[in-house]
Design an enzyme around this catalytic site. Structure first.
Site, mmCIF file in Angstrom:
data_model
loop_
_atom_site.group_PDB
_atom_site.id
_atom_site.type_symbol
_atom_site.label_atom_id
_atom_site.label_comp_id
_atom_site.label_asym_id
_atom_site.label_seq_id
_atom_site.Cartn_x
_atom_site.Cartn_y
_atom_site.Cartn_z
ATOM 1 N N ASN A 108 0.860 -1.184 0.000
ATOM 2 C CA ASN A 108 0.000 0.000 0.000
ATOM 3 C C ASN A 108 0.898 1.237 0.000
ATOM 4 O OD1 ASN A 108 -1.326 2.314 1.398
ATOM 5 N ND2 ASN A 108 -3.092 0.944 1.487
ATOM 6 N N LYS B 113 0.758 3.548 3.125
ATOM 7 C CA LYS B 113 1.402 2.971 4.308
ATOM 8 C C LYS B 113 2.921 2.945 4.168
ATOM 9 C CE LYS B 113 -2.079 -0.201 6.200
ATOM 10 N NZ LYS B 113 -2.283 -1.598 6.671
ATOM 11 N N ASP C 70 -2.090 -4.390 10.847
ATOM 12 C CA ASP C 70 -3.479 -4.355 10.431
ATOM 13 C C ASP C 70 -4.063 -3.151 11.133
ATOM 14 O OD1 ASP C 70 -5.604 -5.266 8.871
ATOM 15 O OD2 ASP C 70 -6.541 -6.244 10.580
ATOM 16 N N SER C 71 -4.794 -2.378 10.395
ATOM 17 C CA SER C 71 -5.333 -1.148 10.956
ATOM 18 C C SER C 71 -6.695 -0.892 10.361
ATOM 19 C CB SER C 71 -4.389 0.028 10.686
ATOM 20 O OG SER C 71 -4.090 0.122 9.305
ATOM 21 N N TYR D 169 -9.876 6.476 5.071
ATOM 22 C CA TYR D 169 -10.968 7.269 5.645
ATOM 23 C C TYR D 169 -10.503 8.618 6.193
ATOM 24 C CZ TYR D 169 -13.530 2.833 5.478
ATOM 25 O OH TYR D 169 -14.145 1.676 5.062
ATOM 26 N N ASP D 170 -9.254 8.996 5.944
ATOM 27 C CA ASP D 170 -8.712 10.242 6.493
ATOM 28 C C ASP D 170 -9.582 11.474 6.220
ATOM 29 O OD1 ASP D 170 -6.619 8.793 7.499
ATOM 30 O OD2 ASP D 170 -5.096 9.588 6.131
ATOM 31 N N HIS E 215 -2.684 6.824 14.696
ATOM 32 C CA HIS E 215 -2.608 5.481 15.263
ATOM 33 C C HIS E 215 -1.371 4.743 14.770
ATOM 34 C CE1 HIS E 215 -4.521 5.521 11.393
ATOM 35 N NE2 HIS E 215 -4.661 4.220 11.307
ATOM 36 N N ARG E 216 -1.065 4.888 13.476
ATOM 37 C CA ARG E 216 0.095 4.199 12.903
ATOM 38 C C ARG E 216 1.394 4.809 13.440
ATOM 39 N NH1 ARG E 216 -1.593 4.273 8.220
ATOM 40 N NH2 ARG E 216 -2.598 2.256 8.432
#
Length: 202
Positions: A10, A13, A70-71, A155-156, A181-182
């Protein structure tokens, strides 16, 4: 310099991880760069299970220490949906825009005060010890009524941060990495990686 495999192709990411882990003494590589074709089924029921499945499978395939995550998004009014199905929420192959439209449709009658949500990320690090190590992070906000901003991915554009008055997609790249979160999970993993990590280094 030893290699560390990022268990994703991705682009969003990969860019974030390259920035978040740039000070570590590793060459960060992706499955595509190594010519790995292995498809890992995300059959787990939790972020932890899926991250572990990916990290272990790719570490075994590559012989390299592997970081995989996984997020996803959990929306309170939807009972925690989409959760582990965040990438597949509007069906396999749906675009980010299609997933956002589907989410907003599910929430169209939900008032602002009940649109609380959180982004969750669990990183699994495999090949650095006897069993995979896990690191987690989360970021809380609310789901906006319409998308705003052009940064980030997923979804940002509808994940609104009240304390900043912006959606995640309206933040700068560095600004998102500071609070996401990441970013939180990656900084925990980076501290572990900084102590040294095994692997063949090929």
């Amino acid at each position: 310099m030893p290699k560390l495999l990022l268990g994703t192709d991705n682009r969003g990411k990969v860019a974030e991880y390259r920035a978040l882990l740039k000070n570590l003494p590793y060459e960060l590589v992706t499955p595509a760069e190594l010519g790995l074709k292995k498809e890992v089924s995300e059959s787990g029921r939790t972020f932890k299970e899926n991250a572990t499945l990916k990290a272990v499978a790719l570490a075994t395939e590559s012989g390299l220490p592997t970081l995989a995550d996984d997020s996803g998004l959990e929306v309170e009014a939807l009972g925690g949906e989409p959760g582990v199905f965040s990438a597949r929420y509007a069906g396999e192959g749906a675009s980010d825009g299609e997933r956002i439209r589907y989410l907003l449709k599910r929430l169209e009658s939900v008032p602002r005060e009940k649109r609380r949500a959180r982004f969750c990320c669990v990183i699994a690090l495999a090949g650095c010890g006897e069993k995979p190590e896990l690191f987690s992070g989360e970021c809380r906000g609310i789901i906006a009524f319409e998308p705003k901003g052009t940064g980030g991915f997923g979804y940002d554009p509808v994940f609104y941060l009240p304390e900043l008055g912006k959606t995640m997609a309206e933040l700068t790249f560095a600004g998102k990495n500071r609070i996401s979160h990441r970013g939180k999970a990656a900084r925990k993993a980076a501290r572990r990686l900084g102590t040294g990590c095994g692997g063949s280094g090929r």
